[in-house]
Design an enzyme around this catalytic site. Sequence first.
Site, PDB file in Angstrom:
ATOM      1  N   CYS A 239      39.573  42.798 -19.873  1.00 41.52           N
ATOM      2  CA  CYS A 239      40.182  41.731 -19.077  1.00 41.52           C
ATOM      3  C   CYS A 239      41.598  42.123 -18.662  1.00 41.52           C
ATOM      4  O   CYS A 239      42.434  42.388 -19.531  1.00 41.52           O
ATOM      5  CB  CYS A 239      40.215  40.421 -19.865  1.00 41.52           C
ATOM      6  SG  CYS A 239      40.978  39.064 -18.955  1.00 41.52           S
ATOM      7  N   ASN A 248      33.420  44.334 -24.242  1.00 42.00           N
ATOM      8  CA  ASN A 248      32.586  43.409 -24.992  1.00 42.00           C
ATOM      9  C   ASN A 248      31.835  44.160 -26.077  1.00 42.00           C
ATOM     10  O   ASN A 248      31.689  45.382 -26.036  1.00 42.00           O
ATOM     11  CB  ASN A 248      31.568  42.753 -24.047  1.00 42.00           C
ATOM     12  CG  ASN A 248      32.229  41.966 -22.947  1.00 42.00           C
ATOM     13  OD1 ASN A 248      32.669  40.851 -23.156  1.00 42.00           O
ATOM     14  ND2 ASN A 248      32.297  42.549 -21.758  1.00 42.00           N
TER      15      ASN A 248
END
Length: 301
Positions: A239, A248
Amino acid sequence: MFILPKNVTIIEVGPRDGLQNEQKLVHTQDKLAFIQALQQAGIEEMELTSFVSPKWVPQMADAKEIVERSERIGRQFVLTPNEKGVDLAIEAGAKSVAFFVGVSNSFNKKNINRTTAESMEAITPLIQNLKAQNIFVRACISTAFYCPYEGKIQQEDVIQLCKKFVKLGVDELSVADTIGKANPVESYNLFLALLNELPNILITAHFHDTRKMALANIFASLQAGVQRFDTSAGGLGGCPFAPGATGNVATEDVVHLLDSLGIHTGIDVEKVCEAVTLIEPHVSRPIETGMYKLFKSPQTQ
């Protein structure tokens, strides 16, 4: 003695969350091949793309083509940050839509230049309109544990934001450890509270592996009763508004964990790794998740 679920649903977020901030532009055909391979691995819920401005996220400029050309298997989500994004998604034929809102005001302002309250005000009529059209709506709750600007987030603040979404009629809450700082006790406590407070909605856990705690947090969440997890093949993602946040948790590593616990997912780990081989040449960093390294070097198994 804790009781683990017999079945777990994996929501693959690699094609959207995994690739969205990738520095190298991935061609549409390569994205479609990646998506198809993941579907062939048994994945039936997936974030396909995002209808955001190509000016800000060039990687998602082909969103319409991705939706139109992807095989309709299971539930396929698209991210829609505003009214224009919603209109484009529906026009392309999307049947499941996701919105992102941060619990942290600071994170939300860095991300979309609005406070949390302002974001909720803006998307409320959009959600209501989508539900009137029988569109599946997923609410993604960012910075549910820690914020890179504000520090620790209070559990009650997360619960209250989730309750607001439930009142709007959303179908699912995806609750995220955006910067990968949560520990297993925090994960267990938050998800146990959410499941107790909101028993009639789908609740999904979304963990980043910044500090290599994601699998431990997933195990704690399983004990709390969570049966849905967002994961990204190859551990892709990150991000830009969360300094230091890495990808992730890897789909292949999570499926391996669940397989080892006797929890059914319907997903073939080796086929997920095969999908990763298709996308690896098109991303800017090497993929080094545990199961993928074993897949590439079977002699070490």
